[in-house]
Scaffold this active site. Structure first.
Site, PDB file in Angstrom:
ATOM      1  N   GLU A 262      18.532  67.187 -24.694  1.00 51.11           N
ATOM      2  CA  GLU A 262      17.764  66.299 -23.801  1.00 51.11           C
ATOM      3  C   GLU A 262      16.732  65.477 -24.565  1.00 51.11           C
ATOM      4  O   GLU A 262      16.332  64.402 -24.118  1.00 51.11           O
ATOM      5  CB  GLU A 262      17.101  67.105 -22.674  1.00 51.11           C
ATOM      6  CG  GLU A 262      15.920  67.995 -23.055  1.00 51.11           C
ATOM      7  CD  GLU A 262      16.313  69.383 -23.581  1.00 51.11           C
ATOM      8  OE1 GLU A 262      17.470  69.548 -24.027  1.00 51.11           O
ATOM      9  OE2 GLU A 262      15.459  70.284 -23.562  1.00 51.11           O
TER      10      GLU A 262
ATOM     11  N   CYS B 187      19.421  76.177 -25.014  1.00 51.19           N
ATOM     12  CA  CYS B 187      18.573  77.083 -25.784  1.00 51.19           C
ATOM     13  C   CYS B 187      18.530  78.473 -25.141  1.00 51.19           C
ATOM     14  O   CYS B 187      19.514  79.189 -25.200  1.00 51.19           O
ATOM     15  CB  CYS B 187      17.194  76.462 -25.990  1.00 51.19           C
ATOM     16  SG  CYS B 187      16.410  77.078 -27.484  1.00 51.19           S
TER      17      CYS B 187
ATOM     18  N   HIS C 213      18.257  71.320 -28.256  1.00 51.16           N
ATOM     19  CA  HIS C 213      17.754  70.601 -27.077  1.00 51.16           C
ATOM     20  C   HIS C 213      18.290  69.164 -27.057  1.00 51.16           C
ATOM     21  O   HIS C 213      17.601  68.236 -27.487  1.00 51.16           O
ATOM     22  CB  HIS C 213      16.223  70.584 -27.089  1.00 51.16           C
ATOM     23  CG  HIS C 213      15.629  71.919 -26.802  1.00 51.16           C
ATOM     24  ND1 HIS C 213      15.386  72.356 -25.524  1.00 51.16           N
ATOM     25  CD2 HIS C 213      15.274  72.916 -27.625  1.00 51.16           C
ATOM     26  CE1 HIS C 213      14.888  73.580 -25.571  1.00 51.16           C
ATOM     27  NE2 HIS C 213      14.806  73.938 -26.832  1.00 51.16           N
TER      28      HIS C 213
ATOM     29  N   LYS D  78     -13.089  39.300  -9.701  1.00 46.12           N
ATOM     30  CA  LYS D  78     -14.305  40.126  -9.694  1.00 46.12           C
ATOM     31  C   LYS D  78     -14.281  41.124 -10.863  1.00 46.12           C
ATOM     32  O   LYS D  78     -15.262  41.267 -11.597  1.00 46.12           O
ATOM     33  CB  LYS D  78     -14.346  40.878  -8.353  1.00 46.12           C
ATOM     34  CG  LYS D  78     -15.571  41.699  -8.112  1.00 46.12           C
ATOM     35  CD  LYS D  78     -15.679  41.996  -6.627  1.00 46.12           C
ATOM     36  CE  LYS D  78     -15.902  43.476  -6.400  1.00 46.12           C
ATOM     37  NZ  LYS D  78     -15.702  43.845  -4.996  1.00 46.12           N
TER      38      LYS D  78
ATOM     39  N   MET E  51      21.503  79.055 -23.152  1.00 42.39           N
ATOM     40  CA  MET E  51      22.711  79.405 -23.917  1.00 42.39           C
ATOM     41  C   MET E  51      22.663  80.880 -24.294  1.00 42.39           C
ATOM     42  O   MET E  51      23.648  81.611 -24.148  1.00 42.39           O
ATOM     43  CB  MET E  51      22.773  78.525 -25.165  1.00 42.39           C
ATOM     44  CG  MET E  51      23.904  78.830 -26.107  1.00 42.39           C
ATOM     45  SD  MET E  51      23.375  79.875 -27.493  1.00 42.39           S
ATOM     46  CE  MET E  51      24.646  79.541 -28.687  1.00 42.39           C
TER      47      MET E  51
HETATM   48  N1  GLN Z   1      12.901  82.022 -26.238  1.00 50.20           N
HETATM   49  C1  GLN Z   1      14.059  81.660 -26.964  1.00 50.20           C
HETATM   50  C2  GLN Z   1      13.837  81.656 -28.468  1.00 50.20           C
HETATM   51  O1  GLN Z   1      12.730  81.624 -28.919  1.00 50.20           O
HETATM   52  C3  GLN Z   1      14.579  80.311 -26.506  1.00 50.20           C
HETATM   53  C4  GLN Z   1      13.648  79.186 -26.821  1.00 50.20           C
HETATM   54  C5  GLN Z   1      13.949  77.945 -26.015  1.00 50.20           C
HETATM   55  O2  GLN Z   1      14.634  77.998 -25.014  1.00 50.20           O
HETATM   56  N2  GLN Z   1      13.390  76.823 -26.424  1.00 50.20           N
HETATM   57  O3  GLN Z   1      14.794  81.667 -29.216  1.00 50.20           O
END
Ligand code: GLN
Length: 554
Positions: A528, A392, A526, A234, A395
């Site tokens: 990930e 980021c 990052h 259909k 850390m």
């Molecule tokens: N806000 C923090 C910076 O600008 C960390 C950025 C983030 O985690 N992507 O450095």
């Protein structure tokens, strides 16, 4: 520039598949595009994936993750739609600046040209000036790809999407339908009271496309159940599509099953048939099947807390979620993520939230909301010797936590949010990219001005990360404006925290580790974003292993 000149420069091998969506948003067009690309790769073809986003932002970099989910960052420093992450994870082809466009970027280019006088006095209009610019994007930076898959964001009928539909109609007109395929992703809703899957919304959506001069060649119909053959017939008849090109996309448990499911439905075969390519040879699905074997029969389960700010919308942590899954696959374990809203940790006892997890991850973030809660989670991981992974902002906060609670500098902070603090984390104004100095100003634009994209880091020989990566230098993707100040290195060392990696010039810390701890790693980048199911990121593999070894189970 005339489009015909660009067309002449195209490799005759290049074929284009345009993916549009109808009926509702969130149908998984990105995954559908990524899956099809991966199937075509398994057949030996070279692919490229691109995203055309009709919204007016220049890029999603300044959008709230609640609006748009994660901002994906490419090696070459483009802040792009999270679908580029699916593309990379499924195809392994690194996404580039030239793979992502928005209406904001298109208009920016058109207006720049107009100001320069490039249009020689013409009246600037959507057709042809905007559509030409979109075409230029579609044809740009290609080489010998067999298939260029271009996904149009949004849903057919969106006012912003109209120039894109007009453009892809023109592309088919110019190149001929032998080189262009239109794939439309729709939804067949199930109405329980009628006990039926409904095809009407799909019919309407196709009608809408036809109004723009686009006749879809294939329909990918999302459905909670198999679509009966008579319903397919259909749809085919009403939508003017071959019956075998009406493909069911039934809901599946894991996204890594999607390519298998599509191939079983004959999608890749039909695409090859459409383009007159050999379609009888079976597609090798073994790599997906192997992954699904591990996902379906894990040796065990491990629970990891992610303490973040956008936990109500998991799209905001898309790549992170996938990287943890990949780390689990590599260890033959299922990773159960316990998403914890950092603000919840601010009121109450942290062990109420964290006593049942084997590891803690604090992801990237911006702004003050939830930072105290993240710091509580970091302290809990440090003191209880739970594996900890800070990414980021995670850390940066881990360094601040050590400065405050181990070194004893109570007002240690980041100038991003802590006014008048001891600036352990401060605003970077200068850094080096491929030999050229990048300069940023405190009051400059927010969009596109962070330290973005791939930068190299050098790992210290005695570090844990050096063992994990097995290499001396790494290249990882960044997206941050602030940075731990190296002048605190001595204080940190005295507290057992060690800068395990820096930028090649030694000026910017890239990784911090705590030595007297089973696994405590904070990274300024990052990781990930680079993890793939077939190439899990070493840090995630090692972190998940540490969580399994911790053995603190549900
Ligand atoms: N806000 C923090 C910076 O600008 C960390 C950025 C983030 O985690 N992507 O450095």
């Amino acid at each position: 520039m005339s489009e015909n000149t660009i067309i002449e420069t195209l490799n005759p091998k290049n074929k284009f598949i345009f993916i549009t969506g109808g009926v509702v948003s969130s149908l998984g067009k990105g995954l559908a595009s990524a899956s099809l690309a991966s199937l075509l790769q398994s057949k030996g073809y070279k692919v490229r994936l691109r995203k055309l986003d009709p919204y007016l932002n220049v890029d999603p970099g300044t959008m709230s993750p609640y609006q748009h989910g994660e901002v994906y960052v490419t090696d070459d420093g483009t802040e792009a739609d999270l679908d580029l992450g699916h593309y990379e994870r499924f195809s392994g082809v690194p996404a580039k600046r030239t793979d992502s466009i928005t209406t904001g970027k298109i208009y920016q280019r058109v207006i720049d040209k107009e100001r320069r006088g490039d249009y020689l006095g013409a009246t600037i209009q959507v057709i042809p000036h905007v559509t030409n610019e979109i075409q230029e994007f579609i044809y740009s930076d290609l080489s010998d790809e067999d298939f260029v898959l271009c996904e149009i964001g949004g849903t057919v009928g969106d006012i912003e999407g109209q120039p894109y539909l007009e453009t892809i109609r023109q592309v088919a007109y110019d190149l001929g339908k032998e080189r262009v395929m239109f794939l439309h992703v729709t939804l067949l809703p199930y109405i329980p009271t009628a006990g039926e899957l409904k095809t009407k919304p799909t019919q309407h959506s196709v009608k809408h496309l036809q109004e723009y001069g686009i006749q879809p060649d294939m329909l990918l119909c999302r459905s909670q159940m198999p679509i009966p053959q008579n319903e397919k017939r259909k749809i085919a008849l009403f939508c003017n599509i071959k019956e075998e090109n009406v493909i069911t996309a039934e809901d599946v448990k894991s996204i890594y099953q999607v390519p298998i499911a599509y191939s079983m439905e004959g999608m890749d075969k039909q695409v090859c048939k459409y383009f007159g390519l050999d379609c009888d040879q079976p597609t090798d699905l073994s790599k997906w099947q192997n992954i699904m074997k591990v996902i379906s029969n894990p040796e065990g389960e491990v629970q990891i807390a992610v303490v973040g700010k956008y936990v109500q919308l998991l799209e905001a942590y898309k790549s992170l979620n996938e990287a943890l899954v990949h780390g689990g696959i590599a260890n033959h374990h299922k990773v159960k993520i316990k998403w914890i809203d950092a603000e919840d940790l601010e009121n109450g006892n942290p062990s109420d939230y964290l006593s049942d997890v084997s590891a803690i991850l604090v992801p990237g973030g911006f702004g003050s909301r939830g930072t105290d809660g993240k710091m509580i989670a970091i302290r809990y991981a440090r003191e209880n010797k739970l594996p900890f992974f800070g990414i980021c902002f995670g850390m940066q906060l881990a360094v601040i936590e050590t400065m405050r609670n181990v070194v004893g500098v109570k007002n240690a902070g980041t100038t991003e949010i802590h006014e008048g603090c001891e600036p352990v984390v401060g605003l970077m104004t200068e850094w080096d990219k491929e030999g050229a100095k990048q300069v940023r100003h405190k009051n400059g634009d927010l969009g596109g001005t962070m330290r973005l994209g791939a930068y190299e880091a050098v790992l210290k020989p005695e570090s844990l990360v050096r063992q994990i990566y097995g290499t001396e230098t790494i290249s990882e993707r960044h997206r941050h404006r602030y940075e731990v100040n190296m002048k605190y290195e001595k204080d940190l060392n005295s507290a057992g925290m060690f800068i395990a990696a820096t930028s090649p010039d030694g000026k910017l810390p890239e990784i911090a580790e705590i030595r007297n701890h089973p696994w405590f790693v904070g990274v300024q980048f990052h990781p990930e974003l680079k993890s793939k199911p077939f190439a899990p990121h070493p840090l995630f593999v090692s972190f998940v292993k540490a969580a399994i070894d911790k053995g603190r189970l549900l």
